[in-house]
Design a protein around this motif. Structure first.
Motif, PDB file in Angstrom:
ATOM      1  N   SER A  11     113.841  18.665  46.694  1.00  0.00           N
ATOM      2  CA  SER A  11     114.119  20.107  46.767  1.00  0.00           C
ATOM      3  C   SER A  11     115.761  20.634  46.848  1.00  0.00           C
ATOM      4  CB  SER A  11     113.454  20.565  48.069  1.00  0.00           C
ATOM      5  OG  SER A  11     111.927  20.300  48.014  1.00  0.00           O
ATOM      6  N   VAL A  12     115.776  21.481  45.945  1.00  0.00           N
ATOM      7  CA  VAL A  12     117.002  21.941  46.098  1.00  0.00           C
ATOM      8  C   VAL A  12     117.347  23.532  45.848  1.00  0.00           C
ATOM      9  CG1 VAL A  12     118.232  19.897  44.773  1.00  0.00           C
ATOM     10  CG2 VAL A  12     117.382  21.753  43.333  1.00  0.00           C
ATOM     11  N   SER A  85     122.303  23.443  36.874  1.00  0.00           N
ATOM     12  CA  SER A  85     122.077  24.634  36.997  1.00  0.00           C
ATOM     13  C   SER A  85     120.375  25.103  36.993  1.00  0.00           C
ATOM     14  CB  SER A  85     122.411  25.306  35.658  1.00  0.00           C
ATOM     15  OG  SER A  85     123.964  25.118  35.694  1.00  0.00           O
ATOM     16  N   LEU A  86     119.766  24.281  38.156  1.00  0.00           N
ATOM     17  CA  LEU A  86     118.432  24.324  38.358  1.00  0.00           C
ATOM     18  C   LEU A  86     117.811  25.764  38.763  1.00  0.00           C
ATOM     19  CD1 LEU A  86     117.837  21.272  39.670  1.00  0.00           C
ATOM     20  CD2 LEU A  86     116.629  21.706  37.754  1.00  0.00           C
ATOM     21  N   LYS A  87     116.611  26.203  37.933  1.00  0.00           N
ATOM     22  CA  LYS A  87     116.131  27.591  38.480  1.00  0.00           C
ATOM     23  C   LYS A  87     114.636  27.202  39.039  1.00  0.00           C
ATOM     24  CE  LYS A  87     118.093  29.050  34.084  1.00  0.00           C
ATOM     25  NZ  LYS A  87     117.917  29.923  32.757  1.00  0.00           N
ATOM     26  N   PRO A  88     114.390  28.351  39.681  1.00  0.00           N
ATOM     27  CA  PRO A  88     112.983  28.240  40.307  1.00  0.00           C
ATOM     28  C   PRO A  88     111.846  27.807  39.104  1.00  0.00           C
ATOM     29  CG  PRO A  88     114.076  30.153  41.149  1.00  0.00           C
ATOM     30  CD  PRO A  88     114.971  29.460  40.068  1.00  0.00           C
ATOM     31  N   ASP A  90     111.974  25.744  36.887  1.00  0.00           N
ATOM     32  CA  ASP A  90     112.005  24.231  36.808  1.00  0.00           C
ATOM     33  C   ASP A  90     111.115  23.577  37.720  1.00  0.00           C
ATOM     34  OD1 ASP A  90     115.631  24.611  35.908  1.00  0.00           O
ATOM     35  OD2 ASP A  90     113.849  24.485  34.478  1.00  0.00           O
ATOM     36  N   THR A  91     110.590  24.246  38.546  1.00  0.00           N
ATOM     37  CA  THR A  91     109.863  23.444  39.760  1.00  0.00           C
ATOM     38  C   THR A  91     108.688  23.010  39.136  1.00  0.00           C
ATOM     39  OG1 THR A  91     110.354  24.944  41.507  1.00  0.00           O
ATOM     40  CG2 THR A  91     108.601  24.081  41.733  1.00  0.00           C
ATOM     41  N   SER A 123     114.163  26.343  44.767  1.00  0.00           N
ATOM     42  CA  SER A 123     113.965  27.656  45.757  1.00  0.00           C
ATOM     43  C   SER A 123     115.063  28.685  45.144  1.00  0.00           C
ATOM     44  CB  SER A 123     113.956  27.393  46.909  1.00  0.00           C
ATOM     45  OG  SER A 123     115.172  26.791  47.584  1.00  0.00           O
ATOM     46  N   SER A 124     114.773  29.726  45.257  1.00  0.00           N
ATOM     47  CA  SER A 124     115.536  31.073  44.942  1.00  0.00           C
ATOM     48  C   SER A 124     116.516  31.291  46.196  1.00  0.00           C
ATOM     49  CB  SER A 124     114.695  32.064  44.460  1.00  0.00           C
ATOM     50  OG  SER A 124     113.817  32.563  45.353  1.00  0.00           O
TER      51      SER A 124
END
Length: 124
Positions: A11-12, A85-88, A90-91, A123-124
């Motif tokens: 989780s990031v 640069s992960l985005k929600p 991408d979950t 998570s955002s």
């Protein structure tokens, strides 16, 4: 028997990074194609990227291009996915897959072997 085992999920927060690993065993010859797929709840499995074993050429879907990098270490029989640069969005559960012969593709139906998956939550 061929086995693929993923690790490295977690989780990031949005904007963070993760590196997924896939340990490959049981192959007599290096598979021609290795790929990462992902599946979010309620959605179909989606191909993310593949790498061609013989020349390390790569292909990415548009939504991850420039953020994700697929690579392999033949000496370690390992496949990696560096995700920056992960985005929600991408979950998902991320899977590595192997296809024994070309052509390489992101069609999941054409892959012969799959790992059990590793969860990535952003998570955002």
């Amino acid at each position: 028997d061929v086995q693929l085992v993923e690790s490295g999920g977690g989780s990031v927060q949005a904007g963070g990074s993760l590196r997924l690993s896939c340990a490959v065993s049981g192959y007599t010859y290096r598979p021609d194609c290795m790929a990462w797929f992902r599946q979010a709840p309620g959605k179909e499995r989606e191909g993310v990227a593949y790498i061609i074993g013989g020349n390390t050429s790569t292909y990415y879907i548009g939504s991850v291009k420039g953020r994700f990098t697929i690579s392999q270490d033949n000496a370690k029989n390992a496949l990696y996915l560096q995700m920056n640069s992960l985005k929600p969005e991408d979950t998902a559960m991320y899977y590595c897959a192997a296809r024994s012969r070309p052509p390489c593709t992101l069609s999941s139906a054409l892959y012969d072997y799959w790992g059990q998956g590793t969860q990535v939550t952003v998570s955002s």
